[in-house]
Design an enzyme around this catalytic site. Structure first.
Site, PDB file in Angstrom:
ATOM      1  N   ASN A 131       8.436 -20.589  -1.670  1.00 31.59           N
ATOM      2  CA  ASN A 131       9.462 -19.657  -2.154  1.00 31.59           C
ATOM      3  C   ASN A 131       9.047 -19.179  -3.536  1.00 31.59           C
ATOM      4  O   ASN A 131       9.182 -19.899  -4.529  1.00 31.59           O
ATOM      5  CB  ASN A 131      10.827 -20.346  -2.218  1.00 31.59           C
ATOM      6  CG  ASN A 131      11.899 -19.425  -2.763  1.00 31.59           C
ATOM      7  OD1 ASN A 131      11.815 -18.208  -2.596  1.00 31.59           O
ATOM      8  ND2 ASN A 131      12.894 -19.999  -3.431  1.00 31.59           N
ATOM      9  N   ILE A 132       8.516 -17.969  -3.610  1.00 29.63           N
ATOM     10  CA  ILE A 132       8.063 -17.410  -4.882  1.00 29.63           C
ATOM     11  C   ILE A 132       9.191 -16.564  -5.448  1.00 29.63           C
ATOM     12  O   ILE A 132       9.556 -15.539  -4.870  1.00 29.63           O
ATOM     13  CB  ILE A 132       6.799 -16.556  -4.682  1.00 29.63           C
ATOM     14  CG1 ILE A 132       5.710 -17.376  -3.995  1.00 29.63           C
ATOM     15  CG2 ILE A 132       6.296 -16.022  -6.023  1.00 29.63           C
ATOM     16  CD1 ILE A 132       4.539 -16.562  -3.524  1.00 29.63           C
ATOM     17  N   CYS A 156      -1.744 -22.236 -13.598  1.00 34.40           N
ATOM     18  CA  CYS A 156      -0.819 -23.127 -12.887  1.00 34.40           C
ATOM     19  C   CYS A 156      -1.546 -24.464 -12.755  1.00 34.40           C
ATOM     20  O   CYS A 156      -2.096 -24.953 -13.739  1.00 34.40           O
ATOM     21  CB  CYS A 156      -0.395 -22.527 -11.545  1.00 34.40           C
ATOM     22  SG  CYS A 156      -1.757 -21.929 -10.505  1.00 34.40           S
TER      23      CYS A 156
END
Length: 221
Positions: A131-132, A156
């Site tokens: 889920n971005i 990241c």
């Protein structure tokens, strides 16, 4: 005949003597060269630069490091072995795309070098639970497009998925075609490439960001 033979003998002796002189001159030249080599005073090599921990100084980039554009870089999570390299970039800012707190060593590095941290806590779930959050990517792009934050590093954990999505959305703003956006994403994600990431980049709406200035390179692909 005798006169001719005498002339030949005399000529041979002169030739032989000339050859001996040449050989002697060559030997003397070689001897002199050897002496010259022996007496050359070679400078002592400089001692290697040492880091604070005593290890040999070296510039080690973070995992998956690359230049995205003028003043924009991407990578995986940097650790202490990468700090000397990052100092050469003269960073003003870092965009960190993970929800976990920034490690103390990294925080101290940012403080000592006057680097500002922008954290956007995007969870790193695997498919099919990816889920971005579009709003976070949009806010991260605003930070990224502001040249007052440049030079800036995006990272990241591995520099693959979350970083790849942010860079992919930037490429859309730069009017790259989707095939080029996906090619770049796949180059870093490799076997870990996700269909969901590529679908997110494809559907991401850049219309609300088109008014933002982009004074860095905006080459189309």
């Amino acid at each position: 005949m005798k006169i001719e033979n005498a002339n030949n003998n005399s000529s041979n002796r002169l030739t032989h003597k000339h050859e001996e002189q040449l050989i002697a001159a060559e030997e003397e030249e070689e001897e002199q060269m050897c002496r010259t080599i022996e007496v050359v005073d070679l400078p002592m090599p400089s001692p290697p630069l040492l880091a604070a921990d005593g290890d040999e100084f070296s510039l080690v980039p973070p995992l998956n490091f690359s230049m995205v554009d003028n003043g924009i870089f991407r990578s995986g999570f940097p650790d202490s072995a990468n700090f000397a390299f990052l100092q050469t970039l003269r960073l003003r800012s870092i965009i960190y795309l993970c929800p976990e707190p920034y490690p103390d060593a990294n925080t101290e590095f940012l403080k000592s070098d006057g680097i500002r941290l922008f954290q956007f806590g995007i969870e790193g779930h695997k498919e099919p639970f990816v889920n971005i959050p579009e709003d976070m990517i949009r806010e991260a792009l605003k930070v990224l497009l502001d040249v007052r934050n440049h030079p800036i590093l995006i990272h990241c954990k591995r520099g693959k998925h979350r970083t790849g999505c942010l860079v992919g959305c930037l490429r859309k703003l730069q009017r790259w075609c989707l095939s080029s956006v996906f090619d770049e994403y796949q180059r870093y994600a490799a076997a870990k490439a996700r269909i969901s990431d590529q679908r997110f980049m494809e559907l991401f709406d850049i219309s609300s960001l088109k008014h933002l200035p982009m004074s860095f390179s905006c080459l189309k692909r």
